[in-house]
Motif scaffolding. Sequence first.
Motif, PDB file in Angstrom:
ATOM      1  N   THR A 270     -78.601 -15.681  -5.807  1.00 19.88           N
ATOM      2  CA  THR A 270     -78.065 -14.493  -5.130  1.00 19.88           C
ATOM      3  C   THR A 270     -76.604 -14.243  -5.524  1.00 19.88           C
ATOM      4  OG1 THR A 270     -77.442 -15.725  -3.111  1.00 19.88           O
ATOM      5  CG2 THR A 270     -79.640 -14.735  -3.184  1.00 19.88           C
TER       6      THR A 270
ATOM      7  N   LEU B 232     -77.033  -6.004  -0.623  1.00 22.28           N
ATOM      8  CA  LEU B 232     -77.112  -7.458  -0.682  1.00 22.28           C
ATOM      9  C   LEU B 232     -77.993  -7.895  -1.846  1.00 22.28           C
ATOM     10  CD1 LEU B 232     -78.066  -8.091   3.062  1.00 22.28           C
ATOM     11  CD2 LEU B 232     -75.769  -8.367   2.107  1.00 22.28           C
TER      12      LEU B 232
ATOM     13  N   THR C  36     -80.766 -10.687  -2.324  1.00 26.77           N
ATOM     14  CA  THR C  36     -81.530 -11.460  -1.343  1.00 26.77           C
ATOM     15  C   THR C  36     -82.701 -12.195  -1.988  1.00 26.77           C
ATOM     16  OG1 THR C  36     -82.944  -9.556  -0.820  1.00 26.77           O
ATOM     17  CG2 THR C  36     -80.970  -9.848   0.514  1.00 26.77           C
TER      18      THR C  36
ATOM     19  N   GLU D  22     -89.034  -6.566   1.668  1.00 32.72           N
ATOM     20  CA  GLU D  22     -88.033  -6.848   2.690  1.00 32.72           C
ATOM     21  C   GLU D  22     -88.676  -7.493   3.915  1.00 32.72           C
ATOM     22  OE1 GLU D  22     -86.611  -3.267   0.301  1.00 32.72           O
ATOM     23  OE2 GLU D  22     -88.508  -4.031   1.070  1.00 32.72           O
TER      24      GLU D  22
ATOM     25  N   ALA E  62     -78.755 -14.817   1.029  1.00 31.35           N
ATOM     26  CA  ALA E  62     -78.233 -13.510   0.632  1.00 31.35           C
ATOM     27  C   ALA E  62     -76.767 -13.644   0.272  1.00 31.35           C
ATOM     28  CB  ALA E  62     -78.397 -12.497   1.759  1.00 31.35           C
TER      29      ALA E  62
ATOM     30  N   SER F  89     -71.822 -15.641   1.132  1.00 34.40           N
ATOM     31  CA  SER F  89     -73.273 -15.774   1.207  1.00 34.40           C
ATOM     32  C   SER F  89     -73.708 -16.236   2.585  1.00 34.40           C
ATOM     33  CB  SER F  89     -73.776 -16.778   0.157  1.00 34.40           C
ATOM     34  OG  SER F  89     -73.440 -16.385  -1.155  1.00 34.40           O
TER      35      SER F  89
END
Length: 313
Positions: free
Chosen positions: A17, A105, A107, A218, A273, A296
Amino acid sequence: MQAADISTLESVALDATRDAAVAAYAWVGRNDQDAADAAATSAMRAALAEAPGRGTVVIGEGEKDDAPMLFNREVLGNGHGPDFDIAVDPLEGTSFSARDLPGSLATIAFAESGTMWSPGPGFYMDKIVVSAAAEGVVDLDDPPETTLAKVAEALGKKVADLRVMIMDKPRHEELIARVLQAGAAVQTPAGGDVGGSLAVLLPDHDVDLLLGVGGTPEGVMTAAAVRALGGGMLGRLAPQRDEEAEAIRAAGMSLDRIYDRDELVAGDAFFAATGVNGGALLGRPRVGDGMTITESLLITRGQIRHITHTTFD
């Protein structure tokens, strides 16, 4: 997975990430969301190639948006270690990134092999996300007014004291109106499905539940975080086009079935994330003076860690 494997994979997820966020940040405010998404995806794929074991992308992002992608069933890692499942969105909130608005973000979520639900051709799902205190009291078949009453009772609040996260989309106009009419307050970000769900789960954010239709990638990543923190989540496929509905039926999947948290992610899981554009959840990368600083979030079983990481050039 063994504890040592989990610890190593947590580091891999954070690296993935971070690398994706820094790569996407170079495109922030340039009004080219595909380029930002491609940069984030390429950086994340490179980081995941070094992962110990074999990670299978159960659900990726690109097919829904016709964007650069880590594709479903892609296998990543060096092969020397455990098998595990991956749900990924290298750049969640691409339009935020393109316009330099807060909230995007990088993720990812990892789970035990074979435990992440795959929605097949379903790109959208209707969701409810609540904190642990309201886990088990909600039902997707309930009207929103009933949901609000149940959650308020579980939290020891009045409906008028609730704050509800609903994305500002045309499909949610009636839902937003009914929630407001019931007396609750509504936050309506233009996007940021995962970020909205995290605001429900994290104790330092004043949001009581999330409602509405968002992406299935998501949703699966959210379920990993919800499971780790003992919250509640329900989801049901909610196709937004006729061809999506037809593809779901052709795959033998139901449009009526409601999946709970432990069906969306059935094994131990964690979520990571890194901030791209900054915002209330995580700051943006800070690049200069020979160093890069990122912010993060790592959510594991019963634990939330905010991590500031400095890389020297």
